[in-house]
Design a protein around this motif. Structure first.
Motif, short mmCIF file in Angstrom:
data_model
loop_
_atom_site.label_atom_id
_atom_site.label_comp_id
_atom_site.label_asym_id
_atom_site.label_seq_id
_atom_site.Cartn_x
_atom_site.Cartn_y
_atom_site.Cartn_z
N MET A 1 -32.83 55.88 44.95
CA MET A 1 -31.99 55.08 44.09
C MET A 1 -32.56 53.66 44.03
N GLU A 2 -32.59 53.10 42.84
CA GLU A 2 -33.12 51.77 42.62
C GLU A 2 -32.11 50.71 43.06
N LYS A 3 -32.62 49.59 43.56
CA LYS A 3 -31.72 48.49 43.93
C LYS A 3 -32.16 47.22 43.22
N GLN A 4 -31.15 46.43 42.86
CA GLN A 4 -31.38 45.16 42.18
C GLN A 4 -30.85 44.04 43.09
N ILE A 5 -31.66 43.03 43.29
CA ILE A 5 -31.26 41.89 44.12
C ILE A 5 -30.49 40.90 43.25
N ILE A 6 -29.35 40.44 43.76
CA ILE A 6 -28.53 39.45 43.07
C ILE A 6 -28.54 38.18 43.90
N ASN A 7 -28.99 37.09 43.30
CA ASN A 7 -28.96 35.77 43.93
C ASN A 7 -28.55 34.75 42.87
N THR A 8 -27.80 33.74 43.29
CA THR A 8 -27.40 32.67 42.39
C THR A 8 -27.46 31.34 43.12
N LYS A 9 -27.79 30.28 42.40
CA LYS A 9 -27.78 28.94 42.98
C LYS A 9 -26.36 28.41 43.13
N ASN A 10 -25.38 29.14 42.59
CA ASN A 10 -23.97 28.73 42.67
C ASN A 10 -23.31 29.17 43.97
N TYR A 18 -32.19 38.13 54.31
CA TYR A 18 -31.26 38.95 53.53
C TYR A 18 -31.05 38.31 52.17
N ASN A 19 -30.41 39.01 51.28
CA ASN A 19 -30.07 38.49 49.95
C ASN A 19 -28.57 38.29 49.85
N GLN A 20 -28.15 37.51 48.86
CA GLN A 20 -26.71 37.30 48.65
C GLN A 20 -26.02 38.62 48.35
N VAL A 22 -26.82 43.00 46.85
CA VAL A 22 -27.70 44.07 46.38
C VAL A 22 -26.85 45.02 45.55
N LEU A 23 -27.34 45.31 44.34
CA LEU A 23 -26.68 46.26 43.45
C LEU A 23 -27.48 47.55 43.47
N THR A 24 -26.81 48.65 43.74
CA THR A 24 -27.45 49.96 43.67
C THR A 24 -26.48 50.90 42.96
N GLY A 25 -26.95 51.52 41.91
CA GLY A 25 -26.04 52.31 41.07
C GLY A 25 -24.97 51.37 40.54
N ASN A 26 -23.71 51.73 40.74
CA ASN A 26 -22.63 50.85 40.29
C ASN A 26 -21.97 50.12 41.46
N LEU A 27 -22.59 50.14 42.63
CA LEU A 27 -22.01 49.48 43.80
C LEU A 27 -22.76 48.18 44.12
N LEU A 28 -21.98 47.12 44.34
CA LEU A 28 -22.52 45.83 44.71
C LEU A 28 -22.11 45.53 46.14
N PHE A 29 -23.09 45.30 46.99
CA PHE A 29 -22.87 44.97 48.38
C PHE A 29 -23.15 43.47 48.55
N VAL A 30 -22.10 42.69 48.82
CA VAL A 30 -22.24 41.24 48.95
C VAL A 30 -22.28 40.87 50.42
N SER A 31 -23.32 40.15 50.80
CA SER A 31 -23.47 39.70 52.18
C SER A 31 -22.33 38.78 52.57
N GLY A 32 -22.06 38.73 53.86
CA GLY A 32 -21.01 37.86 54.38
C GLY A 32 -21.26 36.41 53.98
#
Length: 126
Positions: A1-10, A18-20, A22-32
């Motif tokens: 399954m492909e994963k997309q990294i999500i990061n924002t300056k906000n 680690y990244n802020q 990770v989106l995989t499929g329709n699930l977004l895992f947000v780091s603490g």
């Protein structure tokens, strides 16, 4: 399954390998997230409510960067260093959600990064 990294300056930049989020499929895992202000990189710790609000705003910025909001959150995990702060944290946390609250656990821990009092992570559906 492909994963997309999500990061924002906000939201604060990661302080480790680690990244802020990770989106995989329709699930977004947000780091603490902790109460680091993204523009100043300073901790916001005036009181537990202010600290929690900054944590929630950091989460909100990451969710927004992924094109979703708190209504998409399925599960959250709250780590706190003092269970006596739970009611105040819960009050602020709850104000970011409507009736459809996510599943959640709250755990008291001995310590958190940078000496903060609260850290929150979420899993959301896109």
């Amino acid at each position: 399954m492909e994963k997309q990294i999500i990061n924002t300056k906000n939201a604060p930049a990661p302080i480790g390998p680690y990244n802020q989020a990770v989106l995989t499929g329709n699930l977004l895992f947000v780091s603490g997230q902790i109460a680091l202000h993204p523009e100043t990189n300073q901790l916001v710790q005036d009181d537990i409510k202010t600290e929690t609000r900054q944590v929630m705003e950091n989460l909100k910025a990451i969710l927004t960067a992924a094109g979703i909001d708190f209504s998409n959150v399925l599960k959250s995990t709250i780590f706190i260093t003092n269970m006596n702060d739970f009611a105040q944290i819960n009050e602020v946390y709850g104000s970011y959600f409507s009736d459809a609250y996510p599943a959640r656990e709250t755990v008291q821990v001995a310590a958190l990064p940078k000496g903060v009092n609260v850290e929150i992570s979420v899993i959301a559906s896109k």
